[in-house]
Scaffold this motif. Sequence first.
Motif, PDB file in Angstrom:
ATOM      1  N   GLY A 178       0.820  -1.223   0.000  1.00  0.00           N
ATOM      2  CA  GLY A 178       0.000   0.000   0.000  1.00  0.00           C
ATOM      3  C   GLY A 178       0.843   1.257   0.000  1.00  0.00           C
ATOM      4  N   ILE A 179       1.926   1.267   0.787  1.00  0.00           N
ATOM      5  CA  ILE A 179       2.796   2.444   0.862  1.00  0.00           C
ATOM      6  C   ILE A 179       3.465   2.708  -0.475  1.00  0.00           C
ATOM      7  CG2 ILE A 179       4.865   3.389   1.968  1.00  0.00           C
ATOM      8  CD1 ILE A 179       4.091   1.741   4.446  1.00  0.00           C
ATOM      9  N   ILE A 180       3.969   1.636  -1.099  1.00  0.00           N
ATOM     10  CA  ILE A 180       4.642   1.780  -2.396  1.00  0.00           C
ATOM     11  C   ILE A 180       3.670   2.318  -3.435  1.00  0.00           C
ATOM     12  CG2 ILE A 180       5.801   0.542  -4.261  1.00  0.00           C
ATOM     13  CD1 ILE A 180       6.849  -1.394  -2.141  1.00  0.00           C
ATOM     14  N   LEU A 181       2.434   1.802  -3.427  1.00  0.00           N
ATOM     15  CA  LEU A 181       1.427   2.234  -4.388  1.00  0.00           C
ATOM     16  C   LEU A 181       1.120   3.724  -4.230  1.00  0.00           C
ATOM     17  CD1 LEU A 181      -0.522   1.411  -6.622  1.00  0.00           C
ATOM     18  CD2 LEU A 181      -2.197   0.826  -4.890  1.00  0.00           C
ATOM     19  N   ILE A 182       0.991   4.175  -2.977  1.00  0.00           N
ATOM     20  CA  ILE A 182       0.717   5.594  -2.713  1.00  0.00           C
ATOM     21  C   ILE A 182       1.860   6.464  -3.208  1.00  0.00           C
ATOM     22  CG2 ILE A 182       0.445   7.304  -0.861  1.00  0.00           C
ATOM     23  CD1 ILE A 182      -1.048   5.078   0.707  1.00  0.00           C
ATOM     24  N   ILE A 183       3.102   6.035  -2.941  1.00  0.00           N
ATOM     25  CA  ILE A 183       4.275   6.798  -3.381  1.00  0.00           C
ATOM     26  C   ILE A 183       4.317   6.912  -4.899  1.00  0.00           C
ATOM     27  CG2 ILE A 183       6.807   6.779  -3.502  1.00  0.00           C
ATOM     28  CD1 ILE A 183       6.765   5.487  -0.704  1.00  0.00           C
ATOM     29  N   ILE A 184       4.027   5.796  -5.594  1.00  0.00           N
ATOM     30  CA  ILE A 184       4.046   5.802  -7.059  1.00  0.00           C
ATOM     31  C   ILE A 184       2.986   6.758  -7.603  1.00  0.00           C
ATOM     32  CG2 ILE A 184       3.585   4.414  -9.119  1.00  0.00           C
ATOM     33  CD1 ILE A 184       4.870   2.048  -7.658  1.00  0.00           C
ATOM     34  N   ILE A 185       1.769   6.706  -7.012  1.00  0.00           N
ATOM     35  CA  ILE A 185       0.686   7.572  -7.482  1.00  0.00           C
ATOM     36  C   ILE A 185       1.034   9.043  -7.272  1.00  0.00           C
ATOM     37  CG2 ILE A 185      -1.716   8.266  -7.056  1.00  0.00           C
ATOM     38  CD1 ILE A 185      -2.310   5.310  -6.469  1.00  0.00           C
ATOM     39  N   ILE A 186       1.641   9.356  -6.109  1.00  0.00           N
ATOM     40  CA  ILE A 186       2.051  10.739  -5.836  1.00  0.00           C
ATOM     41  C   ILE A 186       3.090  11.207  -6.849  1.00  0.00           C
ATOM     42  CG2 ILE A 186       3.282  12.219  -4.177  1.00  0.00           C
ATOM     43  CD1 ILE A 186       1.928  10.587  -1.947  1.00  0.00           C
ATOM     44  N   CYS A 187       4.064  10.339  -7.148  1.00  0.00           N
ATOM     45  CA  CYS A 187       5.092  10.677  -8.144  1.00  0.00           C
ATOM     46  C   CYS A 187       4.480  10.940  -9.511  1.00  0.00           C
ATOM     47  CB  CYS A 187       6.122   9.549  -8.236  1.00  0.00           C
ATOM     48  SG  CYS A 187       7.172   9.401  -6.784  1.00  0.00           S
ATOM     49  N   ILE A 188       3.507  10.111  -9.891  1.00  0.00           N
ATOM     50  CA  ILE A 188       2.843  10.277 -11.188  1.00  0.00           C
ATOM     51  C   ILE A 188       2.106  11.610 -11.245  1.00  0.00           C
ATOM     52  CG2 ILE A 188       0.980   9.398 -12.665  1.00  0.00           C
ATOM     53  CD1 ILE A 188       1.803   6.580 -11.729  1.00  0.00           C
ATOM     54  N   ILE A 189       1.412  11.943 -10.150  1.00  0.00           N
ATOM     55  CA  ILE A 189       0.673  13.217 -10.102  1.00  0.00           C
ATOM     56  C   ILE A 189       1.629  14.390 -10.222  1.00  0.00           C
ATOM     57  CG2 ILE A 189      -0.723  14.716  -8.605  1.00  0.00           C
ATOM     58  CD1 ILE A 189      -2.009  12.133  -7.492  1.00  0.00           C
ATOM     59  N   LEU A 190       2.790  14.315  -9.551  1.00  0.00           N
ATOM     60  CA  LEU A 190       3.787  15.389  -9.633  1.00  0.00           C
ATOM     61  C   LEU A 190       4.329  15.538 -11.052  1.00  0.00           C
ATOM     62  CD1 LEU A 190       5.782  14.815  -6.327  1.00  0.00           C
ATOM     63  CD2 LEU A 190       4.310  16.760  -6.866  1.00  0.00           C
ATOM     64  N   ILE A 191       4.612  14.405 -11.706  1.00  0.00           N
ATOM     65  CA  ILE A 191       5.122  14.428 -13.083  1.00  0.00           C
ATOM     66  C   ILE A 191       4.098  15.039 -14.018  1.00  0.00           C
ATOM     67  CG2 ILE A 191       5.794  12.976 -15.039  1.00  0.00           C
ATOM     68  CD1 ILE A 191       7.019  11.042 -12.919  1.00  0.00           C
ATOM     69  N   ILE A 192       2.831  14.641 -13.831  1.00  0.00           N
ATOM     70  CA  ILE A 192       1.753  15.179 -14.672  1.00  0.00           C
ATOM     71  C   ILE A 192       1.632  16.689 -14.481  1.00  0.00           C
ATOM     72  CG2 ILE A 192      -0.760  15.194 -15.028  1.00  0.00           C
ATOM     73  CD1 ILE A 192      -0.639  12.185 -14.209  1.00  0.00           C
ATOM     74  N   GLY A 193       1.737  17.131 -13.216  1.00  0.00           N
ATOM     75  CA  GLY A 193       1.659  18.565 -12.917  1.00  0.00           C
ATOM     76  C   GLY A 193       2.766  19.346 -13.598  1.00  0.00           C
ATOM     77  N   ILE A 194       3.977  18.788 -13.571  1.00  0.00           N
ATOM     78  CA  ILE A 194       5.118  19.448 -14.234  1.00  0.00           C
ATOM     79  C   ILE A 194       4.897  19.536 -15.733  1.00  0.00           C
ATOM     80  CG2 ILE A 194       7.577  19.224 -14.767  1.00  0.00           C
ATOM     81  CD1 ILE A 194       7.861  17.934 -11.930  1.00  0.00           C
ATOM     82  N   ILE A 195       4.408  18.420 -16.322  1.00  0.00           N
ATOM     83  CA  ILE A 195       4.156  18.388 -17.775  1.00  0.00           C
ATOM     84  C   ILE A 195       3.119  19.435 -18.160  1.00  0.00           C
ATOM     85  CG2 ILE A 195       3.214  17.001 -19.668  1.00  0.00           C
ATOM     86  CD1 ILE A 195       4.445  14.535 -18.266  1.00  0.00           C
ATOM     87  N   LEU A 196       2.029  19.501 -17.394  1.00  0.00           N
ATOM     88  CA  LEU A 196       0.970  20.475 -17.688  1.00  0.00           C
ATOM     89  C   LEU A 196       1.475  21.914 -17.522  1.00  0.00           C
ATOM     90  CD1 LEU A 196      -2.070  18.758 -15.927  1.00  0.00           C
ATOM     91  CD2 LEU A 196      -1.649  18.948 -18.376  1.00  0.00           C
ATOM     92  N   PHE A 197       2.316  22.140 -16.515  1.00  0.00           N
ATOM     93  CA  PHE A 197       2.852  23.476 -16.267  1.00  0.00           C
ATOM     94  C   PHE A 197       3.746  23.926 -17.427  1.00  0.00           C
ATOM     95  CE2 PHE A 197       6.288  26.161 -14.588  1.00  0.00           C
ATOM     96  CZ  PHE A 197       5.542  27.242 -14.122  1.00  0.00           C
ATOM     97  N   VAL A 198       4.635  23.001 -17.853  1.00  0.00           N
ATOM     98  CA  VAL A 198       5.548  23.301 -18.968  1.00  0.00           C
ATOM     99  C   VAL A 198       4.778  23.548 -20.257  1.00  0.00           C
ATOM    100  CG1 VAL A 198       7.394  22.369 -20.406  1.00  0.00           C
ATOM    101  CG2 VAL A 198       7.496  22.074 -17.922  1.00  0.00           C
ATOM    102  N   THR A 199       3.768  22.700 -20.511  1.00  0.00           N
ATOM    103  CA  THR A 199       2.941  22.827 -21.733  1.00  0.00           C
ATOM    104  C   THR A 199       2.213  24.165 -21.751  1.00  0.00           C
ATOM    105  OG1 THR A 199       2.608  20.442 -21.681  1.00  0.00           O
ATOM    106  CG2 THR A 199       1.180  21.713 -23.130  1.00  0.00           C
ATOM    107  N   LYS A 200       1.648  24.545 -20.598  1.00  0.00           N
ATOM    108  CA  LYS A 200       0.907  25.803 -20.492  1.00  0.00           C
ATOM    109  C   LYS A 200       1.828  27.005 -20.665  1.00  0.00           C
ATOM    110  CE  LYS A 200      -2.796  27.697 -17.648  1.00  0.00           C
ATOM    111  NZ  LYS A 200      -3.546  27.568 -16.373  1.00  0.00           N
ATOM    112  N   LYS A 201       3.054  26.908 -20.148  1.00  0.00           N
ATOM    113  CA  LYS A 201       4.018  28.002 -20.240  1.00  0.00           C
ATOM    114  C   LYS A 201       4.457  28.220 -21.680  1.00  0.00           C
ATOM    115  CE  LYS A 201       7.801  29.820 -17.526  1.00  0.00           C
ATOM    116  NZ  LYS A 201       8.867  29.520 -16.514  1.00  0.00           N
ATOM    117  N   ARG A 202       4.605  27.145 -22.432  1.00  0.00           N
ATOM    118  CA  ARG A 202       5.010  27.263 -23.846  1.00  0.00           C
ATOM    119  C   ARG A 202       3.940  27.955 -24.686  1.00  0.00           C
ATOM    120  NH1 ARG A 202       7.761  21.346 -25.085  1.00  0.00           N
ATOM    121  NH2 ARG A 202       9.683  21.705 -23.880  1.00  0.00           N
ATOM    122  N   LYS A 203       2.679  27.727 -24.320  1.00  0.00           N
ATOM    123  CA  LYS A 203       1.589  28.370 -25.079  1.00  0.00           C
ATOM    124  C   LYS A 203       1.553  29.857 -24.777  1.00  0.00           C
ATOM    125  CE  LYS A 203      -1.371  24.283 -25.354  1.00  0.00           C
ATOM    126  NZ  LYS A 203      -2.646  23.670 -24.989  1.00  0.00           N
TER     127      LYS A 203
END
Length: 203
Positions: A178-203
């Motif tokens: 359960g702990i590993i799964l939570i950590i992975i999901i948090i990492c994925i959310i952070l990566i997605i946030g960075i991608i969306l931020f970078v994409t929005k900044k380029r526009k």
Amino acid sequence: MKKITALILMILTALLNITVFAGSVPEDLLSSDESQVFFAKVEAYNTNNEKHDIEISPVKVLKGSVNTGTEVIYNDPFAVGDFEIKTGEVYLFAYYDENNPTYIFETTINNDGKLELKGIQGDMWDRFEQYLNEGRYDQDQIKQNEEDNAKQNISLEETSAIGGADAPTDIYVKGNTGIILIIIIICIILIIGIILFVTKKRK
């Protein structure tokens, strides 16, 4: 944006389908009420079909809902260690669920009277061997530990009522899935946030 959403859904679906994380099998066997650990004699070993199966007769149950003296079939048997599965021989079996292999171990008893898993390699199986020798999968031992803990709790409550010393706290560490799964999901959310931020900044 649609591609990113599709990628997120694919990753989350894959994560939800994972039952046992690599390296945590001994702990997952401990924490799951459905897992099984037992000794059984091999009645038949079928390697002809696409998904191998093995017919066995359990002789001693350490954990799980397993009936001794009854022949049962398990799919996807996996021999841990360098040995050939032979009909008529008794092996140690570890089963988690239908999405994972049925692990098979060749065992022996050393000079100290402890169980040894023959041919194993790696810290994961060393831990499994340790847990076996500590009786952590043994249902009779678990029942005895629960009774001892219940008696200890009663004693601590009585001591507390009299105004005695503070009761010690026992910490039980279960599987880390359960702990590993939570950590992975948090990492994925952070990566997605960075991608969306970078994409929005380029526009």
